[in-house]
Write a protein that holds these residues in place. Sequence first.
Motif, PDB file in Angstrom:
ATOM      1  N   GLN A  82      51.692  59.213  92.684  1.00 34.23           N
ATOM      2  CA  GLN A  82      50.717  58.131  92.557  1.00 34.23           C
ATOM      3  C   GLN A  82      49.442  58.588  91.840  1.00 34.23           C
ATOM      4  O   GLN A  82      48.669  57.761  91.346  1.00 34.23           O
ATOM      5  CB  GLN A  82      50.366  57.547  93.928  1.00 34.23           C
ATOM      6  CG  GLN A  82      49.717  58.510  94.911  1.00 34.23           C
ATOM      7  CD  GLN A  82      50.725  59.253  95.766  1.00 34.23           C
ATOM      8  OE1 GLN A  82      51.843  59.512  95.328  1.00 34.23           O
ATOM      9  NE2 GLN A  82      50.321  59.594  96.996  1.00 34.23           N
ATOM     10  N   LEU A  83      49.237  59.919  91.776  1.00 32.38           N
ATOM     11  CA  LEU A  83      48.074  60.436  91.041  1.00 32.38           C
ATOM     12  C   LEU A  83      48.115  60.058  89.569  1.00 32.38           C
ATOM     13  O   LEU A  83      47.074  59.970  88.909  1.00 32.38           O
ATOM     14  CB  LEU A  83      48.000  61.963  91.179  1.00 32.38           C
ATOM     15  CG  LEU A  83      47.594  62.534  92.542  1.00 32.38           C
ATOM     16  CD1 LEU A  83      47.735  64.050  92.540  1.00 32.38           C
ATOM     17  CD2 LEU A  83      46.163  62.141  92.893  1.00 32.38           C
ATOM     18  N   LYS A  84      49.326  59.832  89.051  1.00 29.43           N
ATOM     19  CA  LYS A  84      49.474  59.509  87.630  1.00 29.43           C
ATOM     20  C   LYS A  84      48.834  58.171  87.274  1.00 29.43           C
ATOM     21  O   LYS A  84      48.629  57.873  86.100  1.00 29.43           O
ATOM     22  CB  LYS A  84      50.955  59.499  87.249  1.00 29.43           C
ATOM     23  CG  LYS A  84      51.609  60.872  87.353  1.00 29.43           C
ATOM     24  CD  LYS A  84      53.077  60.823  86.972  1.00 29.43           C
ATOM     25  CE  LYS A  84      53.727  62.193  87.103  1.00 29.43           C
ATOM     26  NZ  LYS A  84      55.158  62.176  86.769  1.00 29.43           N
ATOM     27  N   GLU A  85      48.529  57.361  88.301  1.00 26.46           N
ATOM     28  CA  GLU A  85      47.886  56.072  88.041  1.00 26.46           C
ATOM     29  C   GLU A  85      46.449  56.251  87.558  1.00 26.46           C
ATOM     30  O   GLU A  85      45.914  55.392  86.849  1.00 26.46           O
ATOM     31  CB  GLU A  85      47.898  55.222  89.319  1.00 26.46           C
ATOM     32  CG  GLU A  85      49.299  54.852  89.795  1.00 26.46           C
ATOM     33  CD  GLU A  85      49.279  54.120  91.130  1.00 26.46           C
ATOM     34  OE1 GLU A  85      48.167  53.746  91.583  1.00 26.46           O
ATOM     35  OE2 GLU A  85      50.367  53.927  91.717  1.00 26.46           O
ATOM     36  N   ASN A  86      45.821  57.359  87.954  1.00 25.52           N
ATOM     37  CA  ASN A  86      44.409  57.573  87.598  1.00 25.52           C
ATOM     38  C   ASN A  86      44.128  58.870  86.841  1.00 25.52           C
ATOM     39  O   ASN A  86      43.034  59.052  86.330  1.00 25.52           O
ATOM     40  CB  ASN A  86      43.558  57.563  88.875  1.00 25.52           C
ATOM     41  CG  ASN A  86      43.591  56.231  89.589  1.00 25.52           C
ATOM     42  OD1 ASN A  86      43.177  55.219  89.044  1.00 25.52           O
ATOM     43  ND2 ASN A  86      44.112  56.220  90.812  1.00 25.52           N
TER      44      ASN A  86
ATOM     45  N   ARG B  89      41.666  71.749  88.014  1.00 22.95           N
ATOM     46  CA  ARG B  89      40.349  71.242  87.618  1.00 22.95           C
ATOM     47  C   ARG B  89      40.478  69.779  87.238  1.00 22.95           C
ATOM     48  O   ARG B  89      41.375  69.396  86.492  1.00 22.95           O
ATOM     49  CB  ARG B  89      39.854  72.067  86.437  1.00 22.95           C
ATOM     50  CG  ARG B  89      38.595  71.552  85.787  1.00 22.95           C
ATOM     51  CD  ARG B  89      37.363  72.165  86.438  1.00 22.95           C
ATOM     52  NE  ARG B  89      36.167  71.557  85.854  1.00 22.95           N
ATOM     53  CZ  ARG B  89      35.610  71.968  84.732  1.00 22.95           C
ATOM     54  NH1 ARG B  89      36.131  72.983  84.092  1.00 22.95           N
ATOM     55  NH2 ARG B  89      34.524  71.379  84.261  1.00 22.95           N
ATOM     56  N   ILE B  90      39.582  68.935  87.752  1.00 27.42           N
ATOM     57  CA  ILE B  90      39.567  67.509  87.410  1.00 27.42           C
ATOM     58  C   ILE B  90      38.307  67.247  86.607  1.00 27.42           C
ATOM     59  O   ILE B  90      37.194  67.572  87.033  1.00 27.42           O
ATOM     60  CB  ILE B  90      39.594  66.629  88.672  1.00 27.42           C
ATOM     61  CG1 ILE B  90      40.882  66.871  89.458  1.00 27.42           C
ATOM     62  CG2 ILE B  90      39.481  65.149  88.307  1.00 27.42           C
ATOM     63  CD1 ILE B  90      40.935  66.165  90.794  1.00 27.42           C
ATOM     64  N   ILE B  91      38.468  66.667  85.416  1.00 30.77           N
ATOM     65  CA  ILE B  91      37.327  66.361  84.559  1.00 30.77           C
ATOM     66  C   ILE B  91      37.424  64.923  84.079  1.00 30.77           C
ATOM     67  O   ILE B  91      38.497  64.312  84.086  1.00 30.77           O
ATOM     68  CB  ILE B  91      37.250  67.311  83.343  1.00 30.77           C
ATOM     69  CG1 ILE B  91      38.523  67.202  82.491  1.00 30.77           C
ATOM     70  CG2 ILE B  91      37.011  68.750  83.788  1.00 30.77           C
ATOM     71  CD1 ILE B  91      38.468  68.010  81.211  1.00 30.77           C
ATOM     72  N   SER B  92      36.291  64.374  83.660  1.00 31.21           N
ATOM     73  CA  SER B  92      36.267  63.009  83.119  1.00 31.21           C
ATOM     74  C   SER B  92      36.704  63.018  81.661  1.00 31.21           C
ATOM     75  O   SER B  92      36.751  64.074  81.013  1.00 31.21           O
ATOM     76  CB  SER B  92      34.854  62.436  83.226  1.00 31.21           C
ATOM     77  OG  SER B  92      33.969  63.151  82.363  1.00 31.21           O
TER      78      SER B  92
ATOM     79  N   LEU C 282      51.543  69.463  91.803  1.00 29.60           N
ATOM     80  CA  LEU C 282      50.713  68.441  92.441  1.00 29.60           C
ATOM     81  C   LEU C 282      51.155  67.038  92.023  1.00 29.60           C
ATOM     82  O   LEU C 282      51.260  66.123  92.851  1.00 29.60           O
ATOM     83  CB  LEU C 282      49.246  68.672  92.077  1.00 29.60           C
ATOM     84  CG  LEU C 282      48.219  67.840  92.845  1.00 29.60           C
ATOM     85  CD1 LEU C 282      48.186  68.240  94.313  1.00 29.60           C
ATOM     86  CD2 LEU C 282      46.841  68.003  92.227  1.00 29.60           C
ATOM     87  N   PHE C 283      51.439  66.878  90.732  1.00 30.15           N
ATOM     88  CA  PHE C 283      51.893  65.571  90.241  1.00 30.15           C
ATOM     89  C   PHE C 283      53.279  65.219  90.776  1.00 30.15           C
ATOM     90  O   PHE C 283      53.600  64.049  90.985  1.00 30.15           O
ATOM     91  CB  PHE C 283      51.887  65.544  88.715  1.00 30.15           C
ATOM     92  CG  PHE C 283      50.550  65.195  88.122  1.00 30.15           C
ATOM     93  CD1 PHE C 283      50.195  63.877  87.892  1.00 30.15           C
ATOM     94  CD2 PHE C 283      49.637  66.193  87.808  1.00 30.15           C
ATOM     95  CE1 PHE C 283      48.951  63.557  87.350  1.00 30.15           C
ATOM     96  CE2 PHE C 283      48.399  65.881  87.270  1.00 30.15           C
ATOM     97  CZ  PHE C 283      48.051  64.563  87.043  1.00 30.15           C
TER      98      PHE C 283
END
Length: 322
Positions: free
Chosen positions: A115-119, A17-20, A109-110
């Motif tokens: 590179q996902l760790k940048e955002n 799950r991706i949340i703000s 996934l990480f």
Amino acid sequence: KKAYLDEDPTEISILPRIISKNEQENINKMCRDITSTAFSTFYDYLEDSSKVPYSPLNEFLNRLPLNQKTLSGVARYDFLKEGEKYKLIEMNFLNIGSMRYIIESTSSLFELFPQLKENFYDLNPLVFARKRLEELGVNTVLILTRDFEEGAPKLLQRFLNPIFSRIVPSEKYKDISFDSNGKVTFCEESFDAVYPRFLSGSKGMEDELIKCEDLVSKLLNSNSFIFDGWKTMLLEDKDLRFLSRKNPFIEKYLPKIYDVSELDNIKDYSDYVLKIKDLHSGRGVVISPKNIDVENAILQERVRTNKFPVLTNLKNKGNATY
């Protein structure tokens, strides 16, 4: 959540799950409100055990000693989102293993795409568990598990690092002892803390716990810290109205809940979920029940969660909730 359309199910729970950050803050606030209310009820139970809903398991939990000045562990709150509103459908205070696949998939996934760790960053409950144990001065942890189980304890061990931990299957419990300082020992090693994974999450959990009462009491009377202590299971009541009775503000986080007798004149229960109040680990839950003549049960309004279609690389189609 593994919630799909009935006509086209597929396994897509690997999707994290991706949340703000704003949504995270809102969820954190809900969890703080729920936790403070739940533990206010918990302290009421400690002061007057007659307030605890009766069940054989609760009767056992009431007998257990509580000598620790600090209670610490991993709580799991199951929310479903309907429109823009979150609804709490169940809460658990004892079961890291039930979150295993979510933790593993997000971590993988990480690792695959650093590179996902940048955002993005990963809200891993086991990382927070390790930090809490470090705050408590814990350097060594004994992880008690069942003989047939490997995944969850090893996952816990992985994220506890650099805290040293040792996994002990149930066949080795007879070798557990206590040193002159009252700490739990195994193979001549003393441990600052114990994580009792072995007594959470199984279908026969109630019987398993009661059968091990002597060991459980000895562990609780030791000078080793018990992470995820059993007594908080007194709060695992499927009738979540105990929260809103304590704090009416919490009602907005809950679906509508009814005693069975309030709705016994309805013919179609497709908009409800039947829950037996004193069962644990996902048992005693029936969606769209045909028969509601069940002892010690409540009816919870069914939450119609938001869905979005998913097509995996393997061409499996399904609908994930969000």
